[in-house]
Design a protein around this motif. Structure first.
Motif, mmCIF file in Angstrom:
data_model
loop_
_atom_site.group_PDB
_atom_site.id
_atom_site.type_symbol
_atom_site.label_atom_id
_atom_site.label_comp_id
_atom_site.label_asym_id
_atom_site.label_seq_id
_atom_site.Cartn_x
_atom_site.Cartn_y
_atom_site.Cartn_z
ATOM 1 N N THR A 158 0.833 -1.201 0.000
ATOM 2 C CA THR A 158 0.000 0.000 0.000
ATOM 3 C C THR A 158 0.871 1.255 0.000
ATOM 4 O O THR A 158 0.584 2.230 -0.701
ATOM 5 C CB THR A 158 -0.943 -0.009 1.223
ATOM 6 O OG1 THR A 158 -1.796 -1.148 1.119
ATOM 7 C CG2 THR A 158 -1.784 1.249 1.290
ATOM 8 N N ASP A 212 -5.729 -1.536 -4.904
ATOM 9 C CA ASP A 212 -5.025 -2.210 -3.812
ATOM 10 C C ASP A 212 -5.725 -3.531 -3.470
ATOM 11 O O ASP A 212 -6.950 -3.599 -3.468
ATOM 12 C CB ASP A 212 -5.051 -1.278 -2.579
ATOM 13 C CG ASP A 212 -3.828 -1.450 -1.703
ATOM 14 O OD1 ASP A 212 -3.027 -2.373 -1.959
ATOM 15 O OD2 ASP A 212 -3.674 -0.647 -0.756
ATOM 16 N N ASP A 213 -4.938 -4.542 -3.184
ATOM 17 C CA ASP A 213 -5.456 -5.835 -2.710
ATOM 18 C C ASP A 213 -6.450 -6.484 -3.658
ATOM 19 O O ASP A 213 -7.580 -6.796 -3.284
ATOM 20 C CB ASP A 213 -6.106 -5.665 -1.315
ATOM 21 C CG ASP A 213 -5.066 -5.363 -0.250
ATOM 22 O OD1 ASP A 213 -3.975 -5.956 -0.323
ATOM 23 O OD2 ASP A 213 -5.330 -4.530 0.646
ATOM 24 N N ARG A 311 4.909 -3.871 9.186
ATOM 25 C CA ARG A 311 3.873 -3.294 10.039
ATOM 26 C C ARG A 311 4.109 -3.718 11.490
ATOM 27 O O ARG A 311 3.995 -2.920 12.415
ATOM 28 C CB ARG A 311 2.483 -3.722 9.569
ATOM 29 C CG ARG A 311 1.374 -2.978 10.288
ATOM 30 C CD ARG A 311 -0.002 -3.361 9.788
ATOM 31 N NE ARG A 311 -0.211 -2.945 8.417
ATOM 32 C CZ ARG A 311 -0.480 -3.766 7.423
ATOM 33 N NH1 ARG A 311 -0.579 -5.059 7.634
ATOM 34 N NH2 ARG A 311 -0.663 -3.311 6.205
HETATM 35 MG MG MG Z 1 -2.050 -2.898 2.085
#
Ligand code: MG
Ligand code: ADP
Length: 457
Positions: A158, A212-213, A311
């Motif tokens: 992202t 995205d995704d 993350r």
């Molecule tokens: Mg993402």
């Protein structure tokens, strides 16, 4: 030297200058609707509608703005951005910020100004993806179309996709960023409200489409087919398309074959988990961004123990900082080791929380039953508990909005999204809620953790 103009007059004159120097899209997105609030000695305070705008200006336009002021006043003034309701009112009255605003309700900015190429740390695992992303941002529609970036969770998909968007936006392109989930929801709404023509023209008018995704389209035949057509229309006009996915296109189950083959037309690139040096350098960047004073031996300690997911790397740093704040201590190596033992212990031993486990933890903390959360009950406690459950499931699992809604008695994705935002905001305002959520997380990880709240700041 004294300035005879009022702060607002001075700022208006500055905006006049800036209008000549910044492209139109940027000007409309970030500068229009800002106001000159006051002048304090060597500083001009400028009111902006929200923190996104403030951060963007701070990061990208501050020096240009200060130069423009110097030219106008013949002496140097610093600018300071301050979130201010007058600016918000002006900004939202006009439609000017639309371009950078979420396709849903115009409520959220499309792009997170933090996700830029500059803030992306390049290392072994991601340099190809980075180069490819920069390539299409600088030369959209020419090099590889589409660009597909695939990787596991938390590795920067992202971030890179938004960096492309931020870059293109600042060069005046009409950029659309959408998650495949949002695309699906929008399409369903358009079908229901018989507005498919609007939907189509919105996506067709983009110079660049970032999705995205895309794995979310798996099994969603109608959306998959629709996206195939959007893709074709844009591709035929050499409009740049970039997508991210949690796996290579050839492995996504149940998507239309012809869409799959389109996805394989361009460049497919992958992000690998970062090596130690990259992890360390990411942690240094993040600590600096947060203005946190964390010594390098502490950062090394984190980089050694968390390796699969950026993350999580950032999350660990946040937890350590939050933990230190909570117990009013400095971030020492000992404190970090202690906090990390809990985190890594938890990651290694306890299975990741499932929606059902989260629901259990929430109801036991509110003294309700799972059936209450799934019911239509609307009393204050049940509603709050339901919202907290939605928030936590969204935070702690990879469930989509729709899945969260199903888990909680068939609520719509919009309801979940609304609840999520409400709790996220309320957490900043109400210590009692903070405490409650803290307590629930503690329960969730109770086997091994003296939990440190993830969203504590
Ligand atoms: Mg993402
Ligand atoms: P994904 O979409 O692959 O799940 P994200 O792009 O959301 O992952 O990244 C998760 C977090 O890690 C974000 O805060 C992002 O800024 C950060 N991040 C990922 N890769 C990098 C990188 N190379 N440099 C700096 N931050 C990164």
């Amino acid at each position: 030297m004294t300035e005879t103009r009022t702060p607002q007059q001075l700022w208006e004159a500055t905006l006049g200058e800036l209008q000549l120097q910044v492209n139109k899209s940027n000007f409309h997105t970030w500068l229009k609707g800002t106001v000159g609030l006051r002048q304090q000695e060597e500083k001009l305070v400028v009111g902006v509608p929200n923190t996104f705008v403030s951060e963007y200006l701070e990061r990208n336009l501050r020096s240009l703005i200060e130069k423009a002021i110097t030219q106008l006043t013949c002496h140097s003034l610093q600018v300071q951005f301050e979130v201010n309701s007058t600016a918000a009112a002006i900004s939202f009255r006009g439609e000017s910020r639309r371009k950078a605003i979420s396709p849903q309700q115009g409520a959220l900015p499309l792009f997170n100004p933090k996700y830029t190429f500059d803030s992306f740390v390049v290392g072994n695992g991601n340099q190809l993806a980075y180069a490819a992303a920069l390539g299409i941002a600088e030369n959209p529609g020419y090099s590889y179309n589409p660009l597909v970036i695939h990787a596991g969770p938390g590795l920067g998909k992202t971030h890179l996709l938004q960096a492309i968007g931020n870059f293109a936006l600042s060069h005046g392109l009409r950029v659309l960023y959408v998650s495949a989930e949002q695309y699906t929801n929008e399409l369903l709404t358009a079908l229901r409200e018989k507005k498919t023509e609007e939907f189509r023209s919105k996506y067709r008018s983009a110079d660049m489409l970032l999705v995205d995704d895309v794995q979310f389209l798996s099994g969603k035949e109608q959306t998959g087919e629709n996206f195939f057509h959007t893709f074709n229309e844009l591709h035929n006009h050499s409009r740049q398309i970039a997508i991210t996915c949690d796996q290579p296109p050839k492995n996504i189950p149940s998507i239309p074959e012809r869409l799959r083959s389109r996805l394989e037309w361009g460049l497919i690139t992958n992000i690998q988990p970062p090596d130690f040096d990259t992890r360390l350098s990411i942690l240094q960047t993040k600590a600096k961004e947060k203005g946190a004073d964390v010594s390098s031996d502490v950062l090394e300690l984190i980089a050694l123990q968390i390796f699969r997911n950026i993350r999580a790397l950032e999350g660990s740093l946040n937890r350590i900082i939050a933990y230190a704040k909570l117990i009013r201590s400095k971030v020492t190596r000992e404190l970090a080791a202690e906090a990390l033992r809990d985190i890594t212990g938890n990651e290694a031993k306890a299975p990741p929380p499932t929606p059902a486990l989260i629901v259990e933890a929430v109801v036991s903390s509110f003294q309700l039953t799972p059936a209450d959360l799934k019911s239509r009950k609307k009393d204050e406690t049940t509603v709050l508990a339901r919202h907290v459950a939605m928030y936590l499931i969204r935070q702690e699992t990879d469930c989509s909005l729709a899945e969260v809604g199903r888990e909680l008695g068939g609520r719509s994705p919009a309801t979940v999204s609304h609840a999520y935002q409400k709790i996220a905001e309320d957490l900043n305002t109400y210590p009692s809620l903070q405490h409650k959520v803290f307590e629930i997380r503690q329960k969730l990880y109770s086997s091994s953790i003296t939990a440190i709240p993830q969203s504590f700041r």
